[in-house]
Enzyme design. Sequence first.
Site, PDB file in Angstrom:
ATOM      1  N   ASP A  67      24.178   9.168  19.061  1.00  0.00           N
ATOM      2  CA  ASP A  67      25.186   8.940  20.094  1.00  0.00           C
ATOM      3  C   ASP A  67      26.224  10.057  20.123  1.00  0.00           C
ATOM      4  OD1 ASP A  67      24.854   5.675  20.842  1.00  0.00           O
ATOM      5  OD2 ASP A  67      24.035   6.333  18.936  1.00  0.00           O
TER       6      ASP A  67
ATOM      7  N   ASP B 216      20.797   8.804  22.647  1.00  0.00           N
ATOM      8  CA  ASP B 216      22.043   9.038  23.362  1.00  0.00           C
ATOM      9  C   ASP B 216      22.547  10.440  23.059  1.00  0.00           C
ATOM     10  OD1 ASP B 216      21.801   6.592  24.502  1.00  0.00           O
ATOM     11  OD2 ASP B 216      23.591   5.713  23.610  1.00  0.00           O
TER      12      ASP B 216
ATOM     13  N   ASN C  36      19.449   4.710  25.606  1.00  0.00           N
ATOM     14  CA  ASN C  36      19.645   4.151  26.948  1.00  0.00           C
ATOM     15  C   ASN C  36      20.355   5.120  27.889  1.00  0.00           C
ATOM     16  OD1 ASN C  36      21.824   3.335  24.996  1.00  0.00           O
ATOM     17  ND2 ASN C  36      22.843   2.734  26.890  1.00  0.00           N
TER      18      ASN C  36
ATOM     19  N   HIS D 121      16.383   3.688  18.833  1.00  0.00           N
ATOM     20  CA  HIS D 121      17.799   3.735  19.208  1.00  0.00           C
ATOM     21  C   HIS D 121      18.577   2.441  18.933  1.00  0.00           C
ATOM     22  CE1 HIS D 121      21.377   5.189  21.087  1.00  0.00           C
ATOM     23  NE2 HIS D 121      21.337   4.292  22.063  1.00  0.00           N
TER      24      HIS D 121
ATOM     25  N   HIS E 235      26.546  -4.778  21.634  1.00  0.00           N
ATOM     26  CA  HIS E 235      25.071  -4.760  21.617  1.00  0.00           C
ATOM     27  C   HIS E 235      24.487  -5.744  20.602  1.00  0.00           C
ATOM     28  CE1 HIS E 235      25.493  -1.300  24.170  1.00  0.00           C
ATOM     29  NE2 HIS E 235      26.066  -0.579  23.219  1.00  0.00           N
TER      30      HIS E 235
ATOM     31  N   HIS F 201      23.136   3.611  18.866  1.00  0.00           N
ATOM     32  CA  HIS F 201      23.507   2.674  19.926  1.00  0.00           C
ATOM     33  C   HIS F 201      24.858   2.011  19.683  1.00  0.00           C
ATOM     34  CE1 HIS F 201      22.642   0.659  23.596  1.00  0.00           C
ATOM     35  NE2 HIS F 201      22.395  -0.525  23.092  1.00  0.00           N
TER      36      HIS F 201
END
Length: 547
Positions: free
Chosen positions: A201, A228, A284, A366, A376, A403
Amino acid sequence: MAFGWRCSALAVLACLALFGHFGPVRARIPTTLDGPFEPVTAPCDPSLRGNAVDLPDSDPRVRRRVNGFEPEQISVSLSANYDSVWISWITGESQIGCNIKPLEPRSVSSIVRYGMLKHPLMHEAQGYSLVYNQLYPFEGLQNYTSGIIHHVRLTGLKPSTRYYYRCGDPSIHAMSDVYYLETMPVSGPRSYPNRIAVVGDLGLTYNTTTTIDHLITNKPNLVLLVGDVTYANLYLTNGTGSDCYSCSFSQTPIHETYQPRWDYWGRFMQNLVSKVPIMVIEGNHEIEEQAQNQTFVAYSSRFAFPSEESGSSSTFYYSFNAGGIHFVMLGAYIAYDKSADQYKWLEQDLANMDRSTTPWLVAVWHPPWYSTYKAHYREAECMRVEMEELLYSYGVDIVFNGHVHAYERSNRVYNYTLDPCGPIYITVGDGGNREKMATEYADELGNCPEPLTTPDLYMGGFCATNFTSGPAAGKFCWDRQPDYSAFRESSFGHGILEVKNETYALWTWYRNQDSQKKEGDEIYIVRQPHVCPGHQKKATNHLFADI
């Protein structure tokens, strides 16, 4: 909470061997043989949330510094084994606007000259090139077309060897400077990369720059990016960033994905990834929906993947070896059920693995299955239901996820239950992106989400339900930090994995707010195939041969 498997005679011998082998200075570092550990939550200091502000396009680290068709955004990635690597780069300028004409990929050659000597570079390899577009299904939005993206595979390489290389098109005098890379060790139970950096990320903020600066000081031989990458999908096509992107895009079903952020990121990262291989799996924020229902176009175009070499037909899942470690990189945003191509590929890949050659098995995807943060929470439950048993049956040692924008390390766990044969799950979604940190826990009063608010939006629907057994029976969340969560902290940072031999691996997590050599979390992860022989189907019988 002590279990019998903590203190077997073999474990005691292993501990003595460990501290004799690595010296008394390491005696203070706990091992998974000491676990399962009582859950620990580090205090959250809001003042340490970091500088989650994007680098502007005027920053010299993201500006285009080459002329014409000279290569830029140069990167290295691994093939399935040590004897092959991929070199990737971009030539020509990207374009963004309403009426744009893509560059012709065939107009510039894809050539790498390389060798073990800096001069002369004795070998040459040719590859392929492509251009991708980001097209929007709405009037008034500015479309994007990339520069020419080149991918060249070098083969026949020697293990643990430095190679020098230049890339580009010599016929038009558009070659890069000379760079170098080092190949992975040959696969074997005593052969490992020195340091593997794990980060997730990232984005491209001032937090990101701190993360990468600290990561570079640890001199990794390989970088794992657990999804990410650039967060380009958070931005308007006129280049304007948005702190509240859900507000800014309320009238459209997609984010507008300002693709030049990918170019900025590639330029910023070149100093690292032109020398150190980077292996990426999608997150995502790489979905980036566009016209004709296309997704993941930038991700699949910009990186080279050892998909074909590892028997995969997709850029979303693949595998590779790095010395005595076998990595399986899995896709959470492509079908993963038991009838899907990905699941069938994973079954075959695991069945073909020889644990006497690659004792360590590491899985990467992820969204985490085991995270206790409110953000999440249990979002990837459908994937866990489909795939956990298969990974468990083959004795996966470590799982890396992102994530969730925080750090968390689990005890050994399977199906939400402490299990000496389960993997250690590590979430490192704290690379430094614009969305800032996750700071709330699902087990805190008032933070437990309703089950119907936690779907897998892309693949599985609703799979998370109330727990049916254990301390949280009849509830969707625990009312305290779960037993499977060993340590959690809301800080930006990165991790380093150092596999010492076929039994021991040192995991260290570094926080951005600390000095570069201070550890935020550190533990020896110990393999015990003798404890779980049925879960490591091709495990070596020489457990302590290298101690």
